[in-house]
Motif scaffolding. Structure first.
Motif, PDB file in Angstrom:
ATOM      1  N   ALA A 373       0.943  -1.224   0.123  1.00  0.00           N
ATOM      2  CA  ALA A 373      -0.023   0.211   0.035  1.00  0.00           C
ATOM      3  C   ALA A 373       0.920   1.212   0.065  1.00  0.00           C
ATOM      4  N   LEU A 374       1.780   1.131   0.822  1.00  0.00           N
ATOM      5  CA  LEU A 374       2.724   2.585   0.729  1.00  0.00           C
ATOM      6  C   LEU A 374       3.436   2.721  -0.347  1.00  0.00           C
ATOM      7  N   GLU A 375       4.215   1.643  -1.083  1.00  0.00           N
ATOM      8  CA  GLU A 375       4.811   1.711  -2.066  1.00  0.00           C
ATOM      9  C   GLU A 375       4.048   2.357  -3.276  1.00  0.00           C
ATOM     10  N   THR A 376       2.586   1.694  -3.358  1.00  0.00           N
ATOM     11  CA  THR A 376       1.881   2.202  -4.528  1.00  0.00           C
ATOM     12  C   THR A 376       1.234   3.480  -4.380  1.00  0.00           C
ATOM     13  N   ILE A 377       0.757   4.107  -3.114  1.00  0.00           N
ATOM     14  CA  ILE A 377       0.577   5.425  -3.168  1.00  0.00           C
ATOM     15  C   ILE A 377       1.703   6.354  -3.265  1.00  0.00           C
ATOM     16  N   GLU A 378       2.886   6.112  -3.016  1.00  0.00           N
ATOM     17  CA  GLU A 378       4.269   6.981  -3.036  1.00  0.00           C
ATOM     18  C   GLU A 378       4.656   7.031  -4.480  1.00  0.00           C
ATOM     19  N   GLN A 379       4.452   5.785  -5.147  1.00  0.00           N
ATOM     20  CA  GLN A 379       4.787   5.929  -6.774  1.00  0.00           C
ATOM     21  C   GLN A 379       3.552   6.375  -7.729  1.00  0.00           C
ATOM     22  N   GLU A 380       2.804   6.203  -7.215  1.00  0.00           N
ATOM     23  CA  GLU A 380       1.495   7.009  -7.997  1.00  0.00           C
ATOM     24  C   GLU A 380       1.436   8.590  -7.817  1.00  0.00           C
ATOM     25  N   GLN A 381       1.663   8.864  -6.763  1.00  0.00           N
ATOM     26  CA  GLN A 381       2.050  10.425  -6.526  1.00  0.00           C
ATOM     27  C   GLN A 381       3.264  11.030  -7.420  1.00  0.00           C
ATOM     28  N   ARG A 382       4.251  10.031  -7.352  1.00  0.00           N
ATOM     29  CA  ARG A 382       5.407  10.623  -8.032  1.00  0.00           C
ATOM     30  C   ARG A 382       4.998  10.354  -9.543  1.00  0.00           C
ATOM     31  N   ARG A 383       4.512   9.365 -10.002  1.00  0.00           N
ATOM     32  CA  ARG A 383       4.087   9.455 -11.390  1.00  0.00           C
ATOM     33  C   ARG A 383       3.119  10.622 -11.785  1.00  0.00           C
ATOM     34  N   LEU A 384       2.315  11.147 -11.125  1.00  0.00           N
ATOM     35  CA  LEU A 384       1.603  12.406 -11.363  1.00  0.00           C
ATOM     36  C   LEU A 384       2.415  13.479 -11.669  1.00  0.00           C
ATOM     37  N   VAL A 385       3.252  13.738 -10.386  1.00  0.00           N
ATOM     38  CA  VAL A 385       3.936  14.620 -10.257  1.00  0.00           C
ATOM     39  C   VAL A 385       5.090  14.898 -11.542  1.00  0.00           C
ATOM     40  N   GLU A 386       5.798  13.784 -11.655  1.00  0.00           N
ATOM     41  CA  GLU A 386       6.892  13.708 -12.659  1.00  0.00           C
ATOM     42  C   GLU A 386       6.174  13.746 -14.123  1.00  0.00           C
ATOM     43  N   PHE A 387       5.152  13.089 -14.333  1.00  0.00           N
ATOM     44  CA  PHE A 387       4.851  12.730 -15.941  1.00  0.00           C
ATOM     45  C   PHE A 387       3.381  13.778 -16.016  1.00  0.00           C
ATOM     46  N   GLY A 388       2.934  14.083 -14.832  1.00  0.00           N
ATOM     47  CA  GLY A 388       1.583  14.922 -15.311  1.00  0.00           C
ATOM     48  C   GLY A 388       0.237  13.821 -15.587  1.00  0.00           C
ATOM     49  N   ILE A 389      -0.665  14.623 -16.272  1.00  0.00           N
ATOM     50  CA  ILE A 389      -1.752  13.849 -16.600  1.00  0.00           C
ATOM     51  C   ILE A 389      -2.156  14.090 -18.225  1.00  0.00           C
ATOM     52  N   THR A 390      -2.727  13.203 -18.600  1.00  0.00           N
ATOM     53  CA  THR A 390      -3.292  12.748 -19.973  1.00  0.00           C
ATOM     54  C   THR A 390      -4.441  14.008 -20.310  1.00  0.00           C
ATOM     55  N   GLU A 391      -4.163  14.445 -21.688  1.00  0.00           N
ATOM     56  CA  GLU A 391      -5.351  15.465 -22.266  1.00  0.00           C
ATOM     57  C   GLU A 391      -6.816  14.758 -21.897  1.00  0.00           C
ATOM     58  N   ALA A 392      -6.897  13.422 -22.244  1.00  0.00           N
ATOM     59  CA  ALA A 392      -8.202  12.781 -22.049  1.00  0.00           C
ATOM     60  C   ALA A 392      -8.423  12.771 -20.403  1.00  0.00           C
ATOM     61  N   GLU A 393      -7.490  12.474 -19.685  1.00  0.00           N
ATOM     62  CA  GLU A 393      -7.937  12.530 -18.297  1.00  0.00           C
ATOM     63  C   GLU A 393      -8.534  13.959 -17.742  1.00  0.00           C
ATOM     64  N   LEU A 394      -7.613  14.621 -18.292  1.00  0.00           N
ATOM     65  CA  LEU A 394      -8.158  16.267 -17.879  1.00  0.00           C
ATOM     66  C   LEU A 394      -9.590  16.665 -18.340  1.00  0.00           C
ATOM     67  N   GLN A 395      -9.787  16.170 -19.752  1.00  0.00           N
ATOM     68  CA  GLN A 395     -11.021  16.480 -20.177  1.00  0.00           C
ATOM     69  C   GLN A 395     -12.275  15.814 -19.303  1.00  0.00           C
ATOM     70  N   ARG A 396     -11.839  14.573 -18.925  1.00  0.00           N
ATOM     71  CA  ARG A 396     -12.819  13.784 -18.396  1.00  0.00           C
ATOM     72  C   ARG A 396     -13.342  14.430 -17.089  1.00  0.00           C
ATOM     73  N   GLU A 397     -12.317  14.780 -16.129  1.00  0.00           N
ATOM     74  CA  GLU A 397     -12.801  15.615 -15.025  1.00  0.00           C
ATOM     75  C   GLU A 397     -13.568  16.954 -15.183  1.00  0.00           C
ATOM     76  N   ILE A 398     -12.844  17.628 -16.142  1.00  0.00           N
ATOM     77  CA  ILE A 398     -13.796  18.976 -16.886  1.00  0.00           C
ATOM     78  C   ILE A 398     -15.267  18.547 -17.013  1.00  0.00           C
ATOM     79  N   THR A 399     -15.359  17.773 -18.069  1.00  0.00           N
ATOM     80  CA  THR A 399     -16.612  17.121 -18.510  1.00  0.00           C
ATOM     81  C   THR A 399     -17.518  16.772 -17.241  1.00  0.00           C
ATOM     82  N   ASP A 400     -17.168  15.977 -16.246  1.00  0.00           N
ATOM     83  CA  ASP A 400     -17.954  15.410 -15.417  1.00  0.00           C
ATOM     84  C   ASP A 400     -18.479  16.361 -14.368  1.00  0.00           C
ATOM     85  N   ASN A 401     -17.508  17.552 -13.994  1.00  0.00           N
ATOM     86  CA  ASN A 401     -17.674  18.330 -12.881  1.00  0.00           C
ATOM     87  C   ASN A 401     -18.520  19.734 -13.678  1.00  0.00           C
TER      88      ASN A 401
END
Length: 759
Positions: A373-401
């Motif tokens: 659990a600790l390894e996964t949340i640490e690495q997922e947080q770093r994955r987002l900080v280092e590589f960001g998010i995709t356009e598809a992910e951003l548009q999904r959150e924008i659309t839903d909200n």
């Protein structure tokens, strides 16, 4: 004072976090106006009348007729546990109790009698709460006639300015507080206290438990109560919120009549010294507390965000929230997959009681699952900080909200009165402008116009910076190697390289054709209920009740089969976990996460369960998505996913939940009461760890498919819908299914429920 500003982008809370767009005209306020909009470029909701009495008391009045003829009153005092002196710990909460124990003009027993005569039940309609930075008194008025409103305002005025605090009444209440302390002294409360001590060392926040110091509760003299009351129960610290079905001018006049003569007594209390965030390096703490859920947190602590509530501030928070929403969605998908690394996980940022700001990663896990659990949340947080998010992910959150905000606009005229009152109080406590749904949508659209994934990535990065990180592991059992082992796992995880997230495959909605639409059969009006019944040839019965309680909302309930009545009553079966599989299992062609992805921007929901006498499906939608909602529910009926992943997840949690249940009287009651009241009927029993270990997903699949395969289907549809629209939506979904055949008969004796014999 702002108690906590949470920036997770859950759609149900999202509208409350949004305000105006830069294009909007600034609100007209006076320089001396204490409302948040006075120092902001955000206009407040023009439907709310904000006011200030000559004595410094604020008030907000809003007419709202949902429900008709009722009203909600909230009286907030800008003082809580943080205002207590060292010898007053617990008196903010104790004072809340004493406000109901007699005032100058209303003896203790008379106060409750007056409320009961007006139709208010103590607890349900009359209540109060104490926090770190506020004390709140609440009344839910069943009527808004003069007698009810006048009496209610008089009681509230007496509570905050005329409390007697008689010595004998104080002594009588001490035992009540002690009993409350015993009830609150749960493993979960002890964990919360430990969390505050860890993230806020040396700050007042860590040394002001809301229940207080029991030695002070037992011995504090009346003079100490009076000192706190006079110092902080003052008109300049009071805000009265009135929302309901009344004339605004009349309500404003009544508020002025009740509170304008209030004058403070004694010296005003000072604002507390909340302390500063301590400088610290990485730190790990393991808290072993039997009866708790295993949980790991990584916390970054910063100075509190005290920026005023402005368009620029809201824009920054919104963009950050979009990034956190992407991270939380990623972690949710991991939790719902096969062999998940945790039971659930998420990231958040908040400002707590003007004392500190906190960025947090957290994951719940079963004993033995800490490292993964600790390894996964640490690495997922770093994955987002280092590589960001995709356009598809951003548009999904924008659309839903955006969809959620648009729905809020269309339903604005029928919002709930208690929810509006609570929202106004939260705005006051958070020093935030209370804005309209239309304004919220405008700000959102202005913020996301041209927004890029790189901008979101940059906004999220500061969440995971600050003092620390401070790692807290709460666990019911010892962690092998203790804190050093936890630190080593985290450090090793940081050395593991992460890569960008793979692009998601495109999806299409496959459930559009269930057969030729069925012509509706017999139609009958149930006049006294305002319901229309329509029978379809295949055994589907539709009941429609158009209402105007809430605009743009339709509620749907579907029932079929005989539910638990088909199960044996002498032993627990795997169907005890059916509810954990039916909803989270999605459909056979789409997982729950794929459903939300392919239907992004649409308004639908689905709940599925096994009830006492039926299998149930339910959801909520809007008129334009009614056809889709019925397609989703029909797919859940005829093509259920019944996946192993949610079954195994539920099964893995039960042993820990059983241990937690033993930790409190309420937990034991909840575990055993159903079976006891049914005289040992195992369909009402909580399964044991051994029974759970013997369960199988195959048995659940067979039971669900068999139980839902035949028998009439009853569909109830209520809300902003016409009968013709309901018929059309059912005709080519449930109505198009093959003939359902007769209802399955329950086994002999299955319908009997017996109470225990008297003892």
């Amino acid at each position: 004072m702002r108690s906590a500003r949470l920036f997770l982008l859950a759609a149900t809370y999202f509208a409350l976090l949004m305000t105006a767009s830069p294009a909007l005209a600034q609100a007209q306020v006076q320089p001396s106006d204490p409302w948040a909009q006075a120092a902001s470029d955000i206009p407040a909701d023009s439907n709310v009348r904000f006011g200030l009495l000559p004595n410094g008391m604020q008030y907000a009045v809003l007419r709202n007729a949902t429900p008709a003829g009722q009203a909600s009153l909230r009286l907030r005092i800008d003082a809580g546990a943080l205002m207590e002196n060292e010898d007053q710990k617990g008196l903010a909460h104790f004072m809340e109790h004493m406000a109901f124990n007699g005032t100058t003009n209303i003896p203790e027993n008379d106060l409750l009698r007056i409320l009961e005569r007006l139709g208010l039940a103590f607890g349900a309609d009359t209540n109060a709460s104490t926090g770190f930075d506020q004390t709140l008194y609440m009344l839910e008025l069943p009527r808004t006639n003069d007698e009810t409103v006048d009496a209610s305002l008089r009681i509230m005025r007496e509570q905050v300015s005329e409390a007697l605090m008689a010595p004998d009444a104080i002594d009588a209440e001490r035992g009540v507080i002690e009993g409350e302390e015993r009830t609150r002294n749960t493993p979960q409360q002890r964990v919360q206290n430990a969390q505050l001590a860890l993230i806020a060392p040396g700050q007042r926040l860590a040394h002001r438990p809301l229940i207080g110091d029991m030695d002070i509760i037992r011995t504090a003299p009346r003079e100490r109560f009076v000192e706190f009351y006079q110092a902080y129960y003052r008109p300049s610290r009071a805000t009265l919120v009135a929302v309901g079905d009344f004339d605004v001018d009349a309500m404003e006049a009544k508020i002025r009549g009740a509170f304008e003569s209030w004058r403070p007594e004694g010296a005003e209390g000072p604002e507390p010294d909340l302390g500063v965030v301590a400088r610290r390096g990485p730190e790990t703490r393991v808290l072993v507390e039997p009866g708790t859920q295993s949980l790991v947190q990584i916390n970054w602590v910063r100075a509190p965000d005290m920026d005023p509530d402005t368009v620029a501030e809201r824009r920054e928070n919104l963009i950050r929230g979009l990034g956190l929403a992407v991270l939380n969605r990623r972690m949710g998908e991991l939790a719902r997959g096969d062999n998940p690394p945790f039971l659930g996980a998420g990231a958040s940022t908040s400002t707590i009681a003007d004392s500190l700001s906190l960025g947090t990663l957290a994951a719940a896990f079963n004993p033995g699952g800490l490292n993964r659990a600790l390894e996964t949340i640490e690495q997922e947080q770093r994955r987002l900080v280092e590589f960001g998010i995709t356009e598809a992910e951003l548009q999904r959150e924008i659309t839903d909200n955006r969809t959620a905000l648009q729905n809020a606009v269309t339903a604005a005229a029928t919002r709930s009165t208690p929810a509006l009152a609570d929202g106004l109080v939260r705005a006051v406590n958070d020093d935030r402008v209370f804005s309209s749904p239309t304004t919220n949508l405008e700000l959102f659209n202005a913020t996301v116009e041209g927004l890029t994934p790189d901008q979101v990535q940059a906004a999220v990065h500061p969440v995971f910076e600050g003092q620390g990180p401070v790692v807290l592991v709460t666990t019911p059992v010892e962690i092998p190697g203790g804190e050093a082992a936890v630190t080593a796992v985290l450090e090793a995880s940081r050395q593991t390289a992460v890569s960008a997230r793979a692009d998601e495959a495109a999806l299409e909605w496959p459930y559009t054709d269930f057969g030729p639409p069925a012509p509706p059969g017999a139609r009958a009006e149930i006049a006294d209920l305002g319901v229309t019944r329509i029978d379809f040839p295949n055994g589907v019965r539709l009941f429609v009740k158009p209402t105007n309680f809430r605009d743009n909302q339709i509620l749907v309930n579907v029932r079929t089969g005989i539910g638990e009545l088909a199960l044996p009553n002498d032993h627990v079966t795997s169907m005890a976990l059916a509810n954990s599989v039916l909803g989270p299992g999605g459909t056979s062609r789409l997982t729950v996460d794929q459903l939300t992805r392919v239907l992004s921007g649409r308004t639908y929901s689905v709940s599925a369960g096994l009830a006492t006498d039926a299998f149930t499906l339910g959801g909520a939608t809007r008129p334009e998505d009614l056809q889709l909602e019925m397609q989703v529910l029909t797919a859940y009926l005829v093509d259920p996913g019944l996946r192993a992943a949610p079954f195994e997840l539920a099964r893995s949690q039960i042993p820990q939940q059983l241990v937690q249940a033993r930790a409190t009287p309420g937990g034991v009651l909840g575990r055993d009461l159903g079976e006891l009241l049914a005289s040992g009927d195992k369909r009402n029993a909580t399964p044991t760890a051994e029974e759970v270990a013997a369960m199988s997903i195959e048995e659940v699949r067979a039971g669900v498919i068999e139980g839902r395969a035949r028998g009439p289907i009853d569909i109830v549809m209520v809300g902003d819908v016409t009968v013709d629209a309901a018929i059309a939506a059912v005709a080519n979904t449930f109505g198009a299914l093959p003939d359902r055949g007769p209802q399955t008969e329950p086994p002999p004796g299955s319908v009997v429920r017996r109470f225990p014999a008297p003892g």
